[in-house]
Every structure is written in structure tokens, then in C-alpha cells.
Design an enzyme around this catalytic site. Structure first.
Site, PDB file in Angstrom:
ATOM      1  N   LYS A 138       0.832  -1.208   0.000  1.00 43.70           N
ATOM      2  CA  LYS A 138       0.000   0.000   0.000  1.00 43.70           C
ATOM      3  C   LYS A 138       0.867   1.259   0.000  1.00 43.70           C
ATOM      4  O   LYS A 138       0.631   2.183  -0.766  1.00 43.70           O
ATOM      5  CB  LYS A 138      -0.907   0.005   1.231  1.00 43.70           C
ATOM      6  CG  LYS A 138      -1.610   1.324   1.480  1.00 43.70           C
ATOM      7  CD  LYS A 138      -2.393   1.316   2.769  1.00 43.70           C
ATOM      8  CE  LYS A 138      -1.601   1.643   3.999  1.00 43.70           C
ATOM      9  NZ  LYS A 138      -1.441   3.073   4.333  1.00 43.70           N
ATOM     10  N   ASN A 139       1.867   1.285   0.874  1.00 41.93           N
ATOM     11  CA  ASN A 139       2.650   2.515   1.023  1.00 41.93           C
ATOM     12  C   ASN A 139       3.594   2.782  -0.141  1.00 41.93           C
ATOM     13  O   ASN A 139       4.174   3.862  -0.231  1.00 41.93           O
ATOM     14  CB  ASN A 139       3.439   2.497   2.339  1.00 41.93           C
ATOM     15  CG  ASN A 139       2.534   2.762   3.528  1.00 41.93           C
ATOM     16  OD1 ASN A 139       1.348   3.036   3.358  1.00 41.93           O
ATOM     17  ND2 ASN A 139       3.093   2.676   4.717  1.00 41.93           N
ATOM     18  N   CYS A 178      -4.776  12.967  12.942  1.00 38.66           N
ATOM     19  CA  CYS A 178      -5.251  11.604  12.780  1.00 38.66           C
ATOM     20  C   CYS A 178      -5.027  10.883  14.089  1.00 38.66           C
ATOM     21  O   CYS A 178      -4.397  11.420  15.000  1.00 38.66           O
ATOM     22  CB  CYS A 178      -4.559  10.900  11.631  1.00 38.66           C
ATOM     23  SG  CYS A 178      -2.845  10.592  11.962  1.00 38.66           S
ATOM     24  N   ARG A 224       0.888  14.803  12.943  1.00 39.17           N
ATOM     25  CA  ARG A 224       1.374  14.568  11.573  1.00 39.17           C
ATOM     26  C   ARG A 224       1.309  15.794  10.672  1.00 39.17           C
ATOM     27  O   ARG A 224       0.547  15.837   9.701  1.00 39.17           O
ATOM     28  CB  ARG A 224       0.618  13.412  10.925  1.00 39.17           C
ATOM     29  CG  ARG A 224       0.938  12.097  11.581  1.00 39.17           C
ATOM     30  CD  ARG A 224       0.186  10.975  10.948  1.00 39.17           C
ATOM     31  NE  ARG A 224       0.919  10.261   9.930  1.00 39.17           N
ATOM     32  CZ  ARG A 224       0.481   9.150   9.353  1.00 39.17           C
ATOM     33  NH1 ARG A 224      -0.666   8.647   9.678  1.00 39.17           N
ATOM     34  NH2 ARG A 224       1.198   8.548   8.443  1.00 39.17           N
ATOM     35  N   ARG A 274      -8.195  -0.514   4.982  1.00 37.18           N
ATOM     36  CA  ARG A 274      -7.325   0.459   4.310  1.00 37.18           C
ATOM     37  C   ARG A 274      -5.964  -0.154   3.984  1.00 37.18           C
ATOM     38  O   ARG A 274      -5.240   0.389   3.156  1.00 37.18           O
ATOM     39  CB  ARG A 274      -7.094   1.680   5.214  1.00 37.18           C
ATOM     40  CG  ARG A 274      -8.328   2.486   5.452  1.00 37.18           C
ATOM     41  CD  ARG A 274      -8.013   3.701   6.273  1.00 37.18           C
ATOM     42  NE  ARG A 274      -6.793   4.324   5.779  1.00 37.18           N
ATOM     43  CZ  ARG A 274      -5.935   4.992   6.541  1.00 37.18           C
ATOM     44  NH1 ARG A 274      -6.155   5.131   7.815  1.00 37.18           N
ATOM     45  NH2 ARG A 274      -4.868   5.530   6.016  1.00 37.18           N
TER      46      ARG A 274
END
Ligand code: UD1
Length: 417
Positions: free
Chosen positions: A22-23, A115, A120, A396
Site C-alpha cells: 500500500k505505502n 489523525c 502529523r 485500508r
């Protein structure tokens, strides 16, 4: 909303395949904005964040398709605005800032809010882009960026090796005029994968995977075909699951060389890991014993494995500590694990785990992606039934997790809440 039910207590055994990362896929999708022509991507995981990214690409003027694990994108008519409705659901949307400035000389991107795992900020992204000639104004919750003369190569030394910041700057520098040098850059494998993808489109990047990355700007980038790297965090999660259930897994398509810090610690705790032609074999090599872990930027121990590792420590005899050095508020799983019977004390950014106590199933709540993964694997090791609510977080980041775990003997299913 869905919840996951895990009936724990049995070992996981068999083969389990790792999906695309995903990243790595998220920045690579944003980098498609830079290409003139069609990009074809393989091994893209079918996850909520990927669907959100494709929606964002469409809004920004790309034609996209998603078939199985193959994505195509063609940036036909770019527009500069990334709306809050999308950015608020996925922080990584801010990665369109660099590409939009590079291609359109303007960008209007909603400022991501806080978040669950901390504040962040994106100050380092903006500071770097400013050094390349961009100007920013914050109005009505949006970052409005312009660079009338176009982006110019710059020498940027990051205050901290930020993953997203390095990625945004890499994309911007690829189309900037002249050379950029990124120092104290993030060395994460996903940053390297992005750089390799940019090079496949015609960029001139060297030094990716080290802390000094050089980018010689080019006039344009073209479409290409590229396969996204496998997900090291998913692979690491399955390693932990095999260890705590006293099972044996063969993890296929495992990016083993990117998991050095994790495998080093698992071995220290009594886990057997062996690289074979077909994948990485994982099982216990005796009783599990506690250890100490500190999260660090790559190649140190990844913060994205911290929550899952805590569960391994809960199942190990003796005490151990986990120090979280990347995010200030990433211990939300601690109270949920306590509901399963874990003995964990928190002091500031350090958790002390007194392991070796049996876990018992209970209803728990997922708070973020990796916390959810830790609750799922804790449920596999716990006696009885664990019900995990708010699992949209899990969707996710883990492709087909119930199907994959069921395939290796877990009793796990999804129910509507
Ligand atoms: C990425 C990963 C995330 C992982 C993290 C650290 C993606 C989509 N997400 O997140 O899964 O946990 O790397 O490995 O790839 N920071 C600032 N200012 C900035 C940027 C970051 O202060 O401008 C701080 C953050 O608040 C955080 C730390 O730096 O405390 C690390 O952030 P960063 O490396 O940028 O992580 P992300 O790219 O957000």
C-alpha cells in the site's frame, strides 16, 4: 459498519501470499500525474486507500481503470484542486502537491487534519518545495501553492527523514529545472520503489535507498509499465501471527531483505525464519522470550510493526519494552489489548509489556490501521471469541485478510454491526 469475529486458539499453518505494498502504491499512483502518456501498474492491492487515490486521480484529471490488481492511468487534462472530502479520508492525498506544482505550476490541496496516531504535520513537505521556488498560502483549510517561474532544483536537508516529504520532493524534483540533492532523505523501501518507478518513466534519480538522493530534473516523463513491490508490513504481520499461534507459515512473495530489523528481533525472541525458493518459512524455535524494541526510521524497526510486535511480546515469557519514536500517540491498541488480558504499562512513549499471561477473547475496537492488525492477531492467539469493531481501518491496509487467514486455518469471519 462491519466487524470481524475471530475464534482463536489454533495454530496457523500453510502458505500465505503477500499483496502489493500500500505505502508504495499510494505515492506511485500520485506520480502518475507526472506522466505524459499511459501508465500501467501491476500488483496494486485492492484496498480502500487505493480506491480513494484513484478517485483523487480522476478528480485531478486522469482517466483510470482498476482491473484485478492492474491499474492504468492517463493524465489527460489536469486540474489543480484536491478537495477536502477526499484528503480528510486519506492523509497520503497530500502527495499530489509536488506533482501538481511540477506539472501545472499551481496546486490547491486541502490540509490534512490530525489523525488517530498524532498531529502529523506537512511542514517539511512545504519547506522543501519552497526551496524549489514554490510559494504557499493557507486559506480556508487549503494549501494554495504556486511557482510561476517553474520549480528549480535545490539542495534540501530534511530536519527529519520524513517518508511522505521525501516522496513529494522526489516527484517535484523529477520535473524541476536542474539538479536537486535531498539529504537526510527517508531510506524506506517504498521511497526506493517510487524512485525506481520515476526512473522507469524517464526520471534521472540516483542514491534512492540511501540518505542522499540526487535528482537531475528532466523536461517530461512518459508512461511505462511497473510492478509495485510486495508489502513488508503485511509480511511482518503474518510472521508475528505464525509465531504467536505456534503455527508454521510459508510466506510467499515476501520482501525478506526489507524486513531485517523485524526478523532480527523475532529471532531474538525465539522465532525460526528461513528463506526458501518458495518464500519465507516462519515458526517458533522454542518458547518465546521478551525483548526490547525502539521504532526508528528505516533501516531501524518500523513503527508500522510496533502494534503487532506488542502482541508477540504479550505471548512471550518475561518483560520487554517498546519505545515509539516516530509518532507521539501510537499506543491506542494498549487499552484494547488489556481487554484481552494483556499486562502493559505505558509511560510516555514507552510501553512495558509483562508477557506470558494467557489472552482471552473479548469485544474490542480498532482505532487505526496497524492497531487493527494487532487486535486481529491477538484474537488468533486468544482463547475464545474476539469481536473487532470499526474494521474499516483494516480495510485500508490489508487485502483480503479474512480470506488469507482462513486459508491457513484461522476461524475468522465478517459480520454487519
Ligand atoms: C509514512 C507511512 C506510514 C508510516 C510512516 C513512518 C505512507 C502512506 N505512510 O507516513 O505508514 O508509519 O511513513 O514510517 O507511506 N513529520 C513532520 N513534518 C512533516 C512530515 C512528517 O513533523 O512535514 C513527522 C510526523 O508527524 C511523524 C514523523 O515525522 O511524527 C514521520 O512522518 P513521515 O515519515 O512523514 O510519515 P508519513 O509519510 O506520514
Amino acid at each position: 459498519m462491519d466487524k470481524l469475529i475471530v475464534q482463536g486458539g489454533g495454530p496457523l499453518e500453510g502458505r500465505i501470499r503477500v499483496s502489493g505494498a500500500k505505502n508504495a502504491a499510494l505515492p506511485i499512483l500520485m506520480a502518475c500525474l507526472l506522466a505524459e502518456g499511459k501508465v500501467e501498474l501491476g500488483n496494486v492491492p485492492r484496498l480502500r486507500d487505493i480506491h480513494t487515490s484513484l478517485k483523487l486521480l480522476e478528480i485531478l484529471g486522469c482517466k483510470t481503470s482498476f482491473d484485478g490488481n492492474d491499474v492504468t492511468s492517463d493524465a489527460v487534462a489536469l486540474v489543480p484542486e484536491a478537495p477536502y472530502e477526499l484528503v480528510k479520508t486519506m492523509r497520503a492525498s497530500v502527495l499530489c502537491l509536488g506533482p501538481l506544482l511540477a506539472r501545472l505550476r499551481e496546486a490547491r490541496v486541502a490540509l490534512p487534519g490530525g489523525c488517530a496516531i498524532g498531529a502529523r504535520p506537512v511542514d517539511l513537505h512545504l519547506k522543501g518545495l519552497e526551496k524549489m521556488g514554490a510559494k504557499f498560502e493557507l486559506a480556508e483549510g487549503y494549501i494554495n501553492g504556486t511557482c510561476n517561474g517553474g520549480l528549480k532544483g535545490a539542495h534540501i536537508t530534511f530536519d527529519f527523514p520524513t517518508v511522505g516529504g521525501t516522496e513529494n520532493l522526489l516527484m517535484a524534483a523529477s520535473l524541476a529545472e536542474g539538479e536537486s540533492i535531498l539529504e537526510n532523505a527517508a531510506r524506506e523501501p517504498e521511497v526506493e520503489d517510487l524512485a525506481n518507478f520515476l526512473n522507469a518513466m524517464g526520471a534521472k534519480i540516483t542514491g534512492q535507498g540511501t540518505s542522499v538522493i540526487r535528482v537531475e530534473g528532466v523536461k517530461s516523463l512518459k508512461g511505462c509499465s511497473y510492478r509495485v513491490m510486495p508489502d513488508r508490513i503485511e509480511a511482518g504481520t503474518y510472521m508475528c501471527a505464525a509465531a504467536i499461534t505456534d503455527g508454521e507459515l510459508l510466506i510467499e512473495d515476501c520482501p525478506y531483505q526489507e524486513l531485517d530489523a523485524v526478523s532480527y528481533k523475532l529471532r531474538e525472541m525465539g522465532v525460526w525464519l528461513e528463506e526458501t525458493d518458495e518464500g519465507v518459512l516462519v515458526r517458533r524455535d522454542g518458547p518465546l522470550v521478551g525483548t526490547d524494541v525502539t521504532t526508528q526510521p528505516h533501516p531501524g524497526f518500523p513503527t508500522d510493526m510496533q502494534a503487532q510486535f506488542m502482541v508477540v511480546m504479550c505471548m512471550a515469557s518475561g518483560a520487554g519494552t517498546i519505545e515509539e519514536k516516530i509518532f507521539e500517540n501510537r499506543f491506542m491498541h494498549v487499552q484494547e489489548l488489556a481487554r484481552l488480558g494483556a499486562d502493559i504499562r505505558l509511560k510516555g512513549r514507552t510501553a512495558m509489556v509483562r508477557g506470558g499471561k494467557p489472552l482471552f477473547g473479548a469485544p474490542v475496537m480498532a482505532s487505526d490501521l496497524r492497531a487493527s492488525a494487532s487486535l486481529v492477531i491477538a484474537g488468533l492467539a486468544a482463547e475464545g471469541k474476539t469481536e473487532i469493531s470499526r474494521i474499516y481501518h483494516l480495510d485500508r491496509g490489508y487485502e483480503n485478510i479474512e480470506a488469507k487467514l482462513s486459508g491457513v486455518g484461522a476461524t475468522i469471519w465478517r459480520e454487519k454491526e
